[in-house]
Design an enzyme around this catalytic site. Structure first.
Site, PDB file in Angstrom:
ATOM      1  N   ARG A 175      53.587  12.484  -8.547  1.00 22.12           N
ATOM      2  CA  ARG A 175      53.692  12.948  -7.148  1.00 22.12           C
ATOM      3  C   ARG A 175      52.714  14.094  -6.901  1.00 22.12           C
ATOM      4  NH1 ARG A 175      57.016   9.299  -7.607  1.00 22.12           N
ATOM      5  NH2 ARG A 175      55.015   8.370  -7.864  1.00 22.12           N
ATOM      6  N   SER A 252      62.736  11.244  -0.924  1.00 19.16           N
ATOM      7  CA  SER A 252      63.280  12.206  -1.895  1.00 19.16           C
ATOM      8  C   SER A 252      62.840  13.616  -1.525  1.00 19.16           C
ATOM      9  CB  SER A 252      62.755  11.891  -3.296  1.00 19.16           C
ATOM     10  OG  SER A 252      63.168  10.604  -3.665  1.00 19.16           O
ATOM     11  N   GLU A 345      59.499  17.810  -2.993  1.00 22.09           N
ATOM     12  CA  GLU A 345      58.432  16.808  -3.045  1.00 22.09           C
ATOM     13  C   GLU A 345      57.559  16.841  -1.780  1.00 22.09           C
ATOM     14  OE1 GLU A 345      59.354  12.804  -4.535  1.00 22.09           O
ATOM     15  OE2 GLU A 345      58.260  12.037  -2.815  1.00 22.09           O
TER      16      GLU A 345
HETATM   17  C1  LIG Z   1      62.632   6.963   4.023  1.00 21.10           C
HETATM   18  C2  LIG Z   1      61.472   7.457   3.174  1.00 21.10           C
HETATM   19  C3  LIG Z   1      61.228   6.897   1.934  1.00 21.10           C
HETATM   20  C4  LIG Z   1      60.153   7.344   1.141  1.00 21.10           C
HETATM   21  N1  LIG Z   1      59.962   6.767  -0.066  1.00 21.10           N
HETATM   22  C5  LIG Z   1      58.927   7.180  -0.853  1.00 21.10           C
HETATM   23  C6  LIG Z   1      58.699   6.599  -2.134  1.00 21.10           C
HETATM   24  O1  LIG Z   1      59.396   5.679  -2.550  1.00 21.10           O
HETATM   25  N2  LIG Z   1      57.675   7.066  -2.882  1.00 21.10           N
HETATM   26  C7  LIG Z   1      56.852   8.067  -2.438  1.00 21.10           C
HETATM   27  O2  LIG Z   1      55.928   8.448  -3.181  1.00 21.10           O
HETATM   28  N3  LIG Z   1      57.033   8.633  -1.227  1.00 21.10           N
HETATM   29  C8  LIG Z   1      58.039   8.224  -0.422  1.00 21.10           C
HETATM   30  N4  LIG Z   1      58.247   8.802   0.796  1.00 21.10           N
HETATM   31  C9  LIG Z   1      57.380   9.887   1.245  1.00 21.10           C
HETATM   32  C10 LIG Z   1      56.231   9.446   2.180  1.00 21.10           C
HETATM   33  O3  LIG Z   1      56.547   8.257   2.848  1.00 21.10           O
HETATM   34  C11 LIG Z   1      54.909   9.255   1.458  1.00 21.10           C
HETATM   35  O4  LIG Z   1      54.537  10.427   0.776  1.00 21.10           O
HETATM   36  C12 LIG Z   1      53.788   8.854   2.414  1.00 21.10           C
HETATM   37  O5  LIG Z   1      52.614   8.537   1.690  1.00 21.10           O
HETATM   38  C13 LIG Z   1      53.430   9.942   3.437  1.00 21.10           C
HETATM   39  O6  LIG Z   1      52.561   9.350   4.385  1.00 21.10           O
HETATM   40  P1  LIG Z   1      52.397   9.958   5.832  1.00 21.10           P
HETATM   41  O7  LIG Z   1      51.289   9.225   6.486  1.00 21.10           O
HETATM   42  O8  LIG Z   1      53.688   9.966   6.538  1.00 21.10           O
HETATM   43  O9  LIG Z   1      51.951  11.456   5.509  1.00 21.10           O
HETATM   44  P2  LIG Z   1      52.259  12.764   6.347  1.00 21.10           P
HETATM   45  O10 LIG Z   1      53.714  13.100   6.224  1.00 21.10           O
HETATM   46  O11 LIG Z   1      51.704  12.650   7.719  1.00 21.10           O
HETATM   47  O12 LIG Z   1      51.420  13.833   5.520  1.00 21.10           O
HETATM   48  C14 LIG Z   1      51.845  14.205   4.222  1.00 21.10           C
HETATM   49  C15 LIG Z   1      50.819  15.194   3.635  1.00 21.10           C
HETATM   50  O13 LIG Z   1      49.583  14.515   3.444  1.00 21.10           O
HETATM   51  C16 LIG Z   1      48.550  15.106   4.229  1.00 21.10           C
HETATM   52  N5  LIG Z   1      47.753  13.990   4.756  1.00 21.10           N
HETATM   53  C17 LIG Z   1      48.203  12.871   5.355  1.00 21.10           C
HETATM   54  N6  LIG Z   1      47.174  12.050   5.635  1.00 21.10           N
HETATM   55  C18 LIG Z   1      46.059  12.688   5.204  1.00 21.10           C
HETATM   56  C19 LIG Z   1      44.667  12.357   5.216  1.00 21.10           C
HETATM   57  N7  LIG Z   1      44.218  11.212   5.714  1.00 21.10           N
HETATM   58  N8  LIG Z   1      43.794  13.261   4.692  1.00 21.10           N
HETATM   59  C20 LIG Z   1      44.220  14.435   4.181  1.00 21.10           C
HETATM   60  N9  LIG Z   1      45.520  14.802   4.132  1.00 21.10           N
HETATM   61  C21 LIG Z   1      46.420  13.925   4.649  1.00 21.10           C
HETATM   62  C22 LIG Z   1      49.263  15.889   5.321  1.00 21.10           C
HETATM   63  O14 LIG Z   1      48.455  16.949   5.791  1.00 21.10           O
HETATM   64  C23 LIG Z   1      50.495  16.371   4.571  1.00 21.10           C
HETATM   65  O15 LIG Z   1      50.174  17.479   3.780  1.00 21.10           O
HETATM   66  C24 LIG Z   1      59.314   8.380   1.615  1.00 21.10           C
HETATM   67  C25 LIG Z   1      59.572   8.941   2.880  1.00 21.10           C
HETATM   68  C26 LIG Z   1      60.633   8.481   3.653  1.00 21.10           C
HETATM   69  C27 LIG Z   1      60.875   9.085   5.009  1.00 21.10           C
END
Ligand SMILES: Cc1cc2nc3c(=O)[nH]c(=O)nc-3n(C[C@H](O)[C@H](O)[C@H](O)COP(=O)(O)OP(=O)(O)OC[C@H]3O[C@@H](n4cnc5c(N)ncnc54)[C@H](O)[C@@H]3O)c2cc1C
Length: 353
Positions: A175, A252, A345
């Site tokens: 992670r 998580s 996380e």
């Molecule tokens: C119900 C649920 C289940 C989940 N299950 C998992 C799982 O099984 N495994 C897991 O690893 N994660 C899980 N996650 C966490 C999450 O979905 C992932 O980490 C996902 O990749 C985040 O994507 P996002 O586009 O929503 O990022 P955001 O929440 O929009 O951003 C997260 C971080 O990344 C940065 N960021 C985003 N895009 C970029 C970019 N293009 N360039 C630079 N920085 C960027 C943001 O600035 C921020 O710091 C879960 C979340 C939820 C709500």
């Protein structure tokens, strides 16, 4: 995916700049300014202009791994909505597929499964964008994106140019990567090398193998792996569903703590996994439950999910302050009971525990 919220990156955002509208927790105060970019050039221009003006920038895509303070973010918030999936390389065994950063991650997984491309099927149902997957080396059910990413194309705010970064430069860990807690890079595209095969990568995760009626190491049809993962995830509130508050989370909230073998030996019997280099990974959910925090344990308008001990949820009337209070109580309780430190996380923006 039939579920509209699973494709929530496509939703037309409500008017105003309250960041709660853009996070899966539905929490977070206002943005200083909010700009949507649908092309990589626009995204780079926003980041360049903010850098030149000395303004902080928050890149937000699916908002599924951020906890944003109730006071919001006083700088520039860039909503990334770039799109595109295309094949950029091929050899007899595999293709390299490029996903634009703003592409919905689960659409990318569905594309791979539909086209007989193996390597990301166990990452079905994870919310958010393709471009965020390298940020924390997204992983689930025995797969992580570090297994398939061959390049990340990112705008480097320090160098002022777009760079192609190798997996080694990305520094992937559990992670973790060089991108997490670091606003130097704006990820624009991610290249995945996917095997040309209608079968999944060998199944590693015991719970998934059991559900498939398979042995660890077996390969199963891609669509079966995807469907089974989606069912397992839905049962834990880990697939977004706007009607189900157990999914109003960041997934998580805590990572599984990694401790030395000496610390582990002093803790007594508990489930665990080897983490390499003399380290042992412990299940955060098990520690939390044993420390006295069952599913449903509630704070002010927030609670541990009724389906998953690791998910802290907004029940509809919560605030970031209340969510972080709950997180603190849990973290301190686990520390008191086991002497083990839990770490969040998600990325905490303008707030802390
Ligand atoms: C119900 C649920 C289940 C989940 N299950 C998992 C799982 O099984 N495994 C897991 O690893 N994660 C899980 N996650 C966490 C999450 O979905 C992932 O980490 C996902 O990749 C985040 O994507 P996002 O586009 O929503 O990022 P955001 O929440 O929009 O951003 C997260 C971080 O990344 C940065 N960021 C985003 N895009 C970029 C970019 N293009 N360039 C630079 N920085 C960027 C943001 O600035 C921020 O710091 C879960 C979340 C939820 C709500």
């Amino acid at each position: 995916m039939p579920d509209a919220f699973a494709d929530h990156l496509n939703d037309t955002p409500p008017a105003g700049n309250t960041l709660a509208a853009y996070t899966t927790l539905r929490l977070g105060g206002p943005a200083g300014t909010l700009t949507t970019a649908v092309h990589a050039d626009e995204a780079i221009a926003v980041v360049r202009a903010a850098s030149a003006a000395g303004r902080p920038v928050l890149v937000l895509a699916g908002g599924s791994n951020v906890v944003i303070g109730d006071a919001g973010f006083p700088g520039e918030v860039l909503l990334l909505r770039t799109r595109g999936i295309r094949v950029v390389g091929e050899d007899p065994a595999a293709v390299v597929v490029r996903a634009a950063a703003g592409e919905t991650w689960d659409d990318f997984v569905a594309y791979a499964v539909t086209n007989g491309l193996s390597g990301v099927e166990c990452l079905s149902g994870i919310p958010g964008s393709a471009g965020a997957t390298p940020i924390q080396n997204v992983g689930a059910y025995g797969q992580e994106v570090a297994h398939t990413i061959v390049a990340v194309h990112a705008y480097d705010r320090i160098a002022g140019e777009v760079r192609e970064m190798s997996p080694a430069e990305c520094g992937f860990g559990y992670r973790a990567s060089v991108f997490k807690h670091n606003d130097r890079y704006l990820v624009l595209d991610v290249d995945f090398r996917l095997e040309k095969s209608g079968e999944s990568a060998p199944i590693k995760y015991a719970e998934l193998a059991r559900s498939l009626g398979a042995e660890a190491g077996d390969r199963v049809p891609l669509a079966l792996a995807r469907d089974t993962v989606l069912k397992l995830r839905a049962g834990k509130g880990m697939v977004l569903d706007p009607e189900d508050r157990d999914t109003w989370s960041v997934g998580s909230f805590f990572t599984n703590p990694v401790v030395t073998e000496e610390v582990f030996a002093a803790l007594g019997e508990m489930p665990h996994w080897p983490a390499g280099d003399g380290m042992v990974k412990l299940p955060a959910a098990w520690l939390i439950e044993r420390a006295g925090f069952p599913k449903g344990f509630a704070g002010e308008g927030v609670a541990i999910s009724g389906k998953h001990t690791l998910a802290l949820t907004n029940r509809g009337a919560g605030s970031t302050a209340a969510l972080l209070d709950l997180a603190r109580v849990i973290r301190d309780g686990v520390r008191e009971r086991f002497g083990v430190e839990l770490h969040p996380e998600p990325v905490l923006i303008n707030c802390a525990i």
